[in-house]
Design a protein around this motif. Structure first.
Motif, short mmCIF file in Angstrom:
data_model
loop_
_atom_site.label_atom_id
_atom_site.label_comp_id
_atom_site.label_asym_id
_atom_site.label_seq_id
_atom_site.Cartn_x
_atom_site.Cartn_y
_atom_site.Cartn_z
N SER A 88 0.79 -1.24 0.00
CA SER A 88 0.00 0.00 0.00
C SER A 88 0.82 1.28 0.00
N ASP A 89 2.13 1.20 -0.16
CA ASP A 89 2.95 2.42 -0.12
C ASP A 89 2.68 3.32 -1.34
N VAL A 90 2.84 4.62 -1.11
CA VAL A 90 2.56 5.62 -2.15
C VAL A 90 3.64 5.61 -3.23
N THR A 91 3.22 5.58 -4.49
CA THR A 91 4.11 5.80 -5.62
C THR A 91 3.73 7.14 -6.27
N PRO A 92 4.54 7.67 -7.21
CA PRO A 92 4.15 8.91 -7.89
C PRO A 92 2.77 8.82 -8.55
N THR A 93 2.46 7.68 -9.15
CA THR A 93 1.14 7.51 -9.78
C THR A 93 0.04 7.62 -8.75
N ASP A 94 0.22 7.00 -7.58
CA ASP A 94 -0.78 7.10 -6.51
C ASP A 94 -0.97 8.55 -6.07
N PHE A 95 0.13 9.27 -5.99
CA PHE A 95 0.09 10.67 -5.54
C PHE A 95 -0.82 11.49 -6.46
N TYR A 96 -0.56 11.42 -7.76
CA TYR A 96 -1.34 12.23 -8.71
C TYR A 96 -2.75 11.68 -8.91
N CYS A 97 -2.91 10.36 -8.91
CA CYS A 97 -4.24 9.77 -9.08
C CYS A 97 -5.15 10.11 -7.90
N THR A 98 -4.56 10.19 -6.71
CA THR A 98 -5.35 10.56 -5.53
C THR A 98 -5.87 11.99 -5.68
N LEU A 99 -5.02 12.89 -6.08
CA LEU A 99 -5.45 14.28 -6.28
C LEU A 99 -6.54 14.38 -7.35
N LYS A 100 -6.39 13.63 -8.43
CA LYS A 100 -7.39 13.63 -9.51
C LYS A 100 -8.71 13.05 -9.02
N TYR A 101 -8.63 11.94 -8.31
CA TYR A 101 -9.85 11.30 -7.79
C TYR A 101 -10.60 12.25 -6.85
N LEU A 102 -9.86 12.89 -5.95
CA LEU A 102 -10.50 13.82 -5.01
C LEU A 102 -11.09 15.02 -5.75
N SER A 103 -10.36 15.56 -6.70
CA SER A 103 -10.82 16.75 -7.44
C SER A 103 -12.10 16.48 -8.21
N GLU A 104 -12.27 15.27 -8.70
CA GLU A 104 -13.42 14.93 -9.54
C GLU A 104 -14.56 14.27 -8.76
N HIS A 105 -14.41 14.17 -7.44
CA HIS A 105 -15.41 13.47 -6.64
C HIS A 105 -16.72 14.27 -6.58
#
Length: 441
Positions: free
Chosen positions: A284-301
């Motif tokens: 479950s550790d954060v990778t760069p993809t997780d970092f940006y995908c999390t921001l995108k997911y939250l922004s579009e929620h």
């Protein structure tokens, strides 16, 4: 009770002696349990998911992926066999960018201390996850495939209710030492959502996260929040940065962003840097993809307050106030952090430029003090063995049988109350060490 496995591989049915490296050699240890039970389950899960998702992967990555999946499954099965039969750690033979670091490390392991159960638990576990990544890196079609991605995405999605509660609680808060400490504790307890401890099984934050801050104070067994608070509120007007050495994606990363936002908004630092893993790591550790995908997911929620937060944090990234640090393979190396100044002096220097570095989670704690059975009352500073590039904060829920910095009698009392307290994640520490080479002032 001694089994055939124990007899064959020199396992002793004893707890780890004091002042000894943690390893699978000692049966009454979490290292032994991890190597015998948890890690084989993790490898089996990756194999099963590849078999289940092969059509989906072929559609996404091309038909080539089918044959490569077969090859990877074969390599994963071999690795599982090597783990379960206590084989030597083998060198890396492909084009891994950190191959020379790992091979040099493996070559220098003492004879008799270079097998899965005989070497230090930290080395064996990191080696397994690094080997898994190398199998995918050597493919043509699946180089960029994150075999833990679905679990991380699911962990993010099931945490929305808890995130909304936090979002409402943290809007328009006043700047105060008390609020900073609350957010620090919120960030600590966010570390309980760790997929590696459950071998990838779903972990959903179900309690009211704000109430947790109060109710779990009695579970905070080492608390240096006063020193951290003083550190972060010193020379506030200066241009300075705060670093997070991240742990889990999903809910915990969300709480990292919440604390980082407060630090920026209240002008406690001018930049917050997030150090993440360069490869899929410990599930479950954060990778760069997780970092940006999390921001995108939250922004579009579709939740207005979640979307507002996602957009604000994305803007902080665009403004350079939130910064994703460049990829750094040291975070996925076998080395404890006290060896950073020797192995990666540039990274050590970079951290020394930060006012405060916040190390998140259990694995980072293990690397801070080493997988070593310290006396539980030994000071945190001593156990760092000279690793003090700047002011250091460790936020860790306890999920492995090593710890330091406890008051006399605390550990003994906890063993009476809950014999497995060191591996459940129910207890936490907030520990601090002042830097010796800090350039932040």
């Amino acid at each position: 009770m001694t089994t055939d496995f124990d007899s064959k591989y020199n396992i002793v049915d004893e707890p780890t002696p004091l002042n000894t490296d943690l390893s699978g050699h000692y049966k009454q240890s979490f290292a032994y349990y991890t190597l015998r039970e948890r890690l084989p389950v993790t490898l089996t899960s990756i194999i099963d998911n590849l078999a289940k998702d092969k059509d989906e992967l072929a559609n996404e990555y091309g038909e080539n992926a089918r044959e490569e999946i077969k090859n990877v499954v074969g390599l994963l099965s071999k690795l599982k066999y090597q783990l379960q039969t206590d084989k030597n750690l083998e060198p890396f033979t492909e084009n891994e960018p950190d191959k020379h670091v790992w091979n040099d490390f493996i070559e220098k392991l003492p004879d008799g201390k270079n097998t899965f159960f005989e070497t230090c638990w930290l080395y064996a576990e990191c080696y397994m996850y690094r080997k898994v990544s190398s199998f995918f890196e050597a493919t043509t079609a699946l180089k960029s495939y994150d075999y833990f991605a679905k679990q991380k995405v699911n962990a993010l999605q099931i945490s929305i209710d808890a995130m909304e509660t936090i979002a409402k609680y943290t809007r328009n808060v006043e700047k105060s030492a008390d609020m900073f400490v609350r957010l620090l504790k919120l960030n600590l307890w966010g570390n309980r959502c760790d997929l590696s401890i459950t071998s990838g099984k779903e972990v959903k934050p179900t309690e009211d996260a704000v109430e947790i801050i109060k109710s779990l104070d009695s579970n905070l067994i080492a608390d240096n929040t006063a020193e951290i608070c003083e550190c972060i509120h010193t020379n506030e007007s200066q241009q300075c940065s705060v670093d997070f050495v991240c742990d889990n994606a999903g809910y915990e990363l969300f709480t990292d962003f919440v604390l980082g936002e407060y630090i920026i908004d209240k002008q406690l630092a001018t930049k917050v840097r997030f150090n993440v893993k360069s490869i899929p790591w410990f599930i479950s550790d954060v990778t760069p993809t997780d970092f940006y995908c999390t921001l995108k997911y939250l922004s579009e929620h579709n939740s207005p307050i979640i979307s507002e937060l996602g957009k604000k944090w994305t803007q902080l990234v665009e403004e350079g106030k939130f910064e994703l640090s460049p990829l750094e393979h040291f975070w996925t190396s076998p080395y404890e952090f006290y060896r950073m100044s020797e192995v990666r002096p540039d990274l050590y220097k970079k951290l020394s430029e930060s006012r405060l570095v916040i190390f998140k989670g259990d694995l980072n704690y293990r690397k801070l003090i080493g997988d070593y059975n310290w006396d539980k009352t030994e000071s945190f500073v001593k156990c760092l063995r000279g690793f003090q590039p700047t002011n250091i904060c460790s936020l860790r829920t306890v999920k492995a049988d090593l710890i330091c910095g406890l008051r006399p009698g605390v550990a003994e009392e906890l063993f009476k109350i809950k014999p497995d307290w060191m591996t459940t994640g129910d207890y936490g520490v907030i520990q601090f060490a002042q830097g010796t080479n800090c350039n932040c002032n």
